[in-house]
Each structure stands twice: as C-alpha cells, then as structure tokens.
Write a protein that holds these residues in place. Structure first.
Motif, PDB file in Angstrom:
ATOM      1  N   ASP A   1       0.971  -1.045  -0.163  1.00 11.87           N
ATOM      2  CA  ASP A   1      -0.051   0.296   0.104  1.00 11.87           C
ATOM      3  C   ASP A   1       0.362   1.382  -0.452  1.00 11.87           C
ATOM      4  OD1 ASP A   1      -1.755   1.816   0.370  1.00 11.87           O
ATOM      5  OD2 ASP A   1      -2.645   0.694   2.037  1.00 11.87           O
ATOM      6  N   LEU A   2       0.758   1.638  -1.093  1.00 12.47           N
ATOM      7  CA  LEU A   2       1.785   3.087  -1.305  1.00 12.47           C
ATOM      8  C   LEU A   2       1.217   4.848  -1.393  1.00 12.47           C
ATOM      9  CD1 LEU A   2       4.626   1.552  -4.038  1.00 12.47           C
ATOM     10  CD2 LEU A   2       4.677   1.999  -1.382  1.00 12.47           C
ATOM     11  N   THR A   3      -0.183   4.346  -0.787  1.00 16.81           N
ATOM     12  CA  THR A   3      -0.964   6.064  -0.674  1.00 16.81           C
ATOM     13  C   THR A   3      -0.426   6.513   0.123  1.00 16.81           C
ATOM     14  OG1 THR A   3      -2.470   4.663   0.587  1.00 16.81           O
ATOM     15  CG2 THR A   3      -3.167   4.653  -1.363  1.00 16.81           C
ATOM     16  N   PHE A   4       0.604   6.303   0.738  1.00 14.83           N
ATOM     17  CA  PHE A   4       1.567   7.760   2.035  1.00 14.83           C
ATOM     18  C   PHE A   4       1.793   8.372   0.799  1.00 14.83           C
ATOM     19  CE2 PHE A   4       3.668   3.950   1.728  1.00 14.83           C
ATOM     20  CZ  PHE A   4       5.433   4.778   1.609  1.00 14.83           C
ATOM     21  N   LEU A   5       2.546   7.801  -0.756  1.00 17.10           N
ATOM     22  CA  LEU A   5       3.046   8.542  -1.084  1.00 17.10           C
ATOM     23  C   LEU A   5       2.428   9.869  -1.568  1.00 17.10           C
ATOM     24  CD1 LEU A   5       5.372   6.265  -2.943  1.00 17.10           C
ATOM     25  CD2 LEU A   5       6.060   7.197  -1.364  1.00 17.10           C
ATOM     26  N   PRO A   6       3.402  11.013  -2.016  1.00 16.88           N
ATOM     27  CA  PRO A   6       2.666  11.983  -2.920  1.00 16.88           C
ATOM     28  C   PRO A   6       2.185  11.698  -4.222  1.00 16.88           C
ATOM     29  CG  PRO A   6       4.677  12.700  -2.029  1.00 16.88           C
ATOM     30  CD  PRO A   6       4.193  11.277  -1.826  1.00 16.88           C
ATOM     31  N   PRO A   7       0.943  12.040  -4.318  1.00 15.58           N
ATOM     32  CA  PRO A   7       0.019  11.981  -5.595  1.00 15.58           C
ATOM     33  C   PRO A   7       1.089  11.811  -7.431  1.00 15.58           C
ATOM     34  CG  PRO A   7      -0.937  13.622  -4.222  1.00 15.58           C
ATOM     35  CD  PRO A   7       0.153  13.429  -3.712  1.00 15.58           C
ATOM     36  N   ASP A   8       1.829  13.011  -6.873  1.00 13.94           N
ATOM     37  CA  ASP A   8       2.321  12.967  -8.211  1.00 13.94           C
ATOM     38  C   ASP A   8       3.682  12.237  -8.369  1.00 13.94           C
ATOM     39  OD1 ASP A   8       3.918  14.380  -6.170  1.00 13.94           O
ATOM     40  OD2 ASP A   8       5.635  15.246  -7.670  1.00 13.94           O
ATOM     41  N   ILE A   9       3.934  11.657  -7.188  1.00 16.53           N
ATOM     42  CA  ILE A   9       5.062   9.852  -7.324  1.00 16.53           C
ATOM     43  C   ILE A   9       3.993   9.046  -7.735  1.00 16.53           C
ATOM     44  CG2 ILE A   9       6.596   8.579  -5.631  1.00 16.53           C
ATOM     45  CD1 ILE A   9       8.029  10.947  -6.847  1.00 16.53           C
ATOM     46  N   LEU A  10       2.710   8.676  -7.260  1.00 22.10           N
ATOM     47  CA  LEU A  10       1.926   7.451  -7.225  1.00 22.10           C
ATOM     48  C   LEU A  10       1.871   7.700  -8.413  1.00 22.10           C
ATOM     49  CD1 LEU A  10      -0.605   7.528  -4.444  1.00 22.10           C
ATOM     50  CD2 LEU A  10       1.608   6.043  -4.749  1.00 22.10           C
ATOM     51  N   ALA A  11       0.710   9.285  -9.302  1.00 19.84           N
ATOM     52  CA  ALA A  11       0.875   8.592 -10.785  1.00 19.84           C
ATOM     53  C   ALA A  11       2.010   8.137 -11.778  1.00 19.84           C
ATOM     54  CB  ALA A  11       0.891  10.483 -10.965  1.00 19.84           C
ATOM     55  N   LYS A  12       3.251   8.091 -11.196  1.00 19.73           N
ATOM     56  CA  LYS A  12       4.952   7.758 -12.662  1.00 19.73           C
ATOM     57  C   LYS A  12       4.620   5.901 -11.680  1.00 19.73           C
ATOM     58  CE  LYS A  12       6.391  12.573 -11.764  1.00 19.73           C
ATOM     59  NZ  LYS A  12       8.329  12.476 -11.640  1.00 19.73           N
ATOM     60  N   LEU A  13       4.040   5.555 -10.758  1.00 17.19           N
ATOM     61  CA  LEU A  13       3.892   4.091 -10.435  1.00 17.19           C
ATOM     62  C   LEU A  13       3.323   3.515 -11.267  1.00 17.19           C
ATOM     63  CD1 LEU A  13       4.330   4.290  -6.494  1.00 17.19           C
ATOM     64  CD2 LEU A  13       6.642   4.670  -8.204  1.00 17.19           C
ATOM     65  N   PRO A  14       4.158   3.150 -11.757  1.00 12.50           N
ATOM     66  CA  PRO A  14       2.858   0.671 -12.527  1.00 12.50           C
ATOM     67  C   PRO A  14       1.907   0.096 -11.758  1.00 12.50           C
ATOM     68  CG  PRO A  14       4.893  -0.098 -11.486  1.00 12.50           C
ATOM     69  CD  PRO A  14       5.443   1.294 -11.360  1.00 12.50           C
ATOM     70  N   THR A  15       0.334   0.303 -12.167  1.00  8.79           N
ATOM     71  CA  THR A  15       0.058  -0.453 -11.369  1.00  8.79           C
ATOM     72  C   THR A  15      -0.113  -1.349 -10.485  1.00  8.79           C
ATOM     73  OG1 THR A  15      -1.928  -1.748 -13.673  1.00  8.79           O
ATOM     74  CG2 THR A  15      -2.385   1.331 -12.725  1.00  8.79           C
ATOM     75  N   PRO A  16       0.061  -2.545  -9.275  1.00 12.17           N
ATOM     76  CA  PRO A  16       0.578  -2.902  -8.668  1.00 12.17           C
ATOM     77  C   PRO A  16      -0.172  -4.563 -10.382  1.00 12.17           C
ATOM     78  CG  PRO A  16      -0.754  -2.340  -7.443  1.00 12.17           C
ATOM     79  CD  PRO A  16      -1.832  -1.698  -8.703  1.00 12.17           C
ATOM     80  N   SER A  17      -1.222  -4.275 -11.247  1.00  9.50           N
ATOM     81  CA  SER A  17      -1.431  -5.696 -11.992  1.00  9.50           C
ATOM     82  C   SER A  17      -0.099  -5.124 -12.990  1.00  9.50           C
ATOM     83  CB  SER A  17      -2.799  -5.289 -12.966  1.00  9.50           C
ATOM     84  OG  SER A  17      -3.126  -4.247 -12.803  1.00  9.50           O
ATOM     85  N   ASP A  18      -0.482  -4.661 -13.263  1.00 12.57           N
ATOM     86  CA  ASP A  18       1.551  -4.475 -14.473  1.00 12.57           C
ATOM     87  C   ASP A  18       2.710  -5.058 -14.021  1.00 12.57           C
ATOM     88  OD1 ASP A  18      -0.210  -3.205 -16.064  1.00 12.57           O
ATOM     89  OD2 ASP A  18      -0.012  -1.310 -16.019  1.00 12.57           O
ATOM     90  N   ALA A  19       2.598  -3.743 -12.215  1.00 13.77           N
ATOM     91  CA  ALA A  19       3.778  -4.858 -12.515  1.00 13.77           C
ATOM     92  C   ALA A  19       4.411  -6.025 -11.506  1.00 13.77           C
ATOM     93  CB  ALA A  19       4.060  -4.191 -10.466  1.00 13.77           C
ATOM     94  N   TYR A  20       2.720  -6.251 -11.577  1.00 21.72           N
ATOM     95  CA  TYR A  20       2.622  -8.065 -11.150  1.00 21.72           C
ATOM     96  C   TYR A  20       3.159  -8.999 -13.152  1.00 21.72           C
ATOM     97  CZ  TYR A  20       1.829 -12.301  -9.386  1.00 21.72           C
ATOM     98  OH  TYR A  20       1.570 -13.810  -8.071  1.00 21.72           O
ATOM     99  N   GLU A  21       2.825  -8.037 -13.689  1.00 23.13           N
ATOM    100  CA  GLU A  21       3.327  -9.075 -15.077  1.00 23.13           C
ATOM    101  C   GLU A  21       4.597  -9.512 -15.610  1.00 23.13           C
ATOM    102  OE1 GLU A  21       1.143 -10.749 -17.046  1.00 23.13           O
ATOM    103  OE2 GLU A  21      -0.189  -9.547 -16.025  1.00 23.13           O
ATOM    104  N   LYS A  22       5.061 -10.863 -15.369  1.00 25.23           N
ATOM    105  CA  LYS A  22       6.045 -11.132 -16.122  1.00 25.23           C
ATOM    106  C   LYS A  22       7.650 -10.136 -16.959  1.00 25.23           C
ATOM    107  CE  LYS A  22       6.133 -15.274 -13.900  1.00 25.23           C
ATOM    108  NZ  LYS A  22       6.254 -17.168 -14.010  1.00 25.23           N
TER     109      LYS A  22
END
Length: 259
Positions: A182-203
């Motif tokens: 759960d990375l929702t504690f990060l600032p919104p501008d940082i969260l916007a750059k992160l991959p979604t959990p489903s995308d990150a999970y794909e090999k």
C-alpha cells in the motif's frame, strides 16, 4: 529507506463467494481457523489456491496442526503444471528418498515432490496406539471458479481432453496468490508515475537485473538496477533539500532490484 513490505493488499481471484468469512487471503499461522465451517464428516478440508511460498507455508502449518483428534485433507489448486510453479522451481527435482530431513527446506522440497506426483496420504502412529491422519491432493492446471456460502467450491481443471468441473465441500479456503504494498502514503505526483499493481505483477513488465535476467518478483517502485536508487527519488521525500535523496534505496531479498 522504505521497507513497507508487499503484504498490504492481497491479490484476489474475483470469483463469486471470495469474501465469505471462511475464505482468507493471508498467511495462516495455525488450524483450525476462526470462521471455519464444520468439517465434512470427521475431516477438516482445506482448499489452498496458489503455488508460491505463502501457499506452501499454509499447507505446512496445516500439516503441523494434525493430531489424533484433528484429521485434515488438503486440496491444492494451482494454474500451471507443477514444474512451472515458483515452489517447484525453487525446491523441486528430488524424489521422496532423496529429501534430506536435516535440510531447513525439507518441507518445501517434499511439498514440491507431492505437487508433481499428485497425491499423498498417511496414517501415522501418535503414541498409545493412536493414529494421526492427513491427505494431500494436487490439482495442477486448475482454477477456483466459485465458492458458495455453504463452503462448496467449484474447481475447473484443464487437460488435453477438455475442462473437468469438480465440486467439493470445504471447511476453509486459503487464496494465496500474491499481494502488493500500500503506497498511498506517497505524494500523488509520485503515485501517478508508478506502475499499477497488476502491471507490475506481469512478468513481461518486470525490469532487467544487473545479471541480464528479468526480475523474478514484481517491482512496484522502479529503481536503478546498479545503484538501487529510487528513480525520481529527489521528489519522493527529503529532510534536506541540499543533500537530496541520493542514498535512498529499496532493499531486496534477491539483491538485484527493489520490490
């Protein structure tokens, strides 16, 4: 250094009945669990979905709970054949006779063997002539289709001849197919750059490590594979604007990349 772990948000199948009280998405410390349904006859039936370390831990915890008064049947459901599971890649390849009981991973190695052979059951002597009983059945190339409020689970198994549907009564269902932080504690501008959990999970989306191989685990916050520095780390957080966050890193059990 951020060390939030990856067990905050468990992955779910999205099947009917997954939110029943006797269904868990967390590692299991002991049995029988609160919220379990009555055992079928004298036997407690545990359905475990998944073939990673969390699923293995749940199965081993169940086996450690067996006693003369508590018999258990474990039905192990996983999507691929045994040889392509995480557990088998880590611990498989040995026969029952080749397992070293002094090895700290003897239980995982034995489970990998059972996954490949398909079934195991035993009565064992438990002092004063009493017996303890448990059975294990592997269902490779299978998926959980639904769970009823009475504990009936529907399992589909794919083979060269088609799909076989099976219905069985469970006491508890453990769906252990991974989780994300759960990375929702990060600032919104940082969260916007992160991959979604489903995308990150794909090999196919996982970054390449310094050894040239693709990371074996999902990477939810991208890092430089050589320095382990978080990409865009200067905007992540800082307590000194002059120094920045050149030393902020994510530690990884694999030693190659962040999770």
């Amino acid at each position: 250094m951020l060390a939030t772990g990856i067990y905050d948000i468990p992955r779910k199948l999205g099947v009917d009945g997954e939110e029943q009280s006797f269904v868990t998405h967390r590692p299991i410390p002991r049995f029988p669990l609160n919220g379990s349904l009555e055992a079928s006859g004298s036997e407690y039936v545990l359905v475990v979905v998944g073939a990673g370390l969390s699923a293995a831990s749940a199965i081993m915890a169940a086996l450690r709970s067996v006693s003369a008064e508590f018999a258990i049947k474990i039905v192990h459901v996983f999507r691929s054949d045994a040889e392509h599971t995480t557990l088998y890649r880590m611990f498989g390849g040995k026969t029952e006779a080749e397992i070293d009981e002094n090895d700290m991973y003897a239980d995982e190695t034995r489970l990998a063997y059972w996954m490949q052979t398909g079934m195991y059951s035993t009565p064992q002597e438990c002092g004063a002539g009493e017996q303890i009983n448990y059975s294990y059945e592997a269902l490779p190339n299978s998926s959980l289709a639904s769970i009823s409020n009475s504990g009936q689970v529907v399992i589909d198994t794919v083979s060269s001849t088609g799909t076989r549907r099976r219905v069985l009564q469970s006491s508890h269902v453990a769906i252990l197919i991974g989780s994300s932080p759960d990375l929702t504690f990060l600032p919104p501008d940082i969260l916007a750059k992160l991959p979604t959990p489903s995308d990150a999970y794909e090999k196919a989306n996982r970054p390449i490590r310094t050894d040239g191989q693709r990371n074996s685990h999902p990477v939810y916050v991208p890092v430089d594979p050589f320095t382990m520095q978080v990409l865009d780390s200067r905007t992540l957080l800082t307590d000194d604007a002059d120094k920045g966050l050149d030393n902020l890193q994510f530690a990884s059990p694999g030693g190659h990349s962040s999770e």
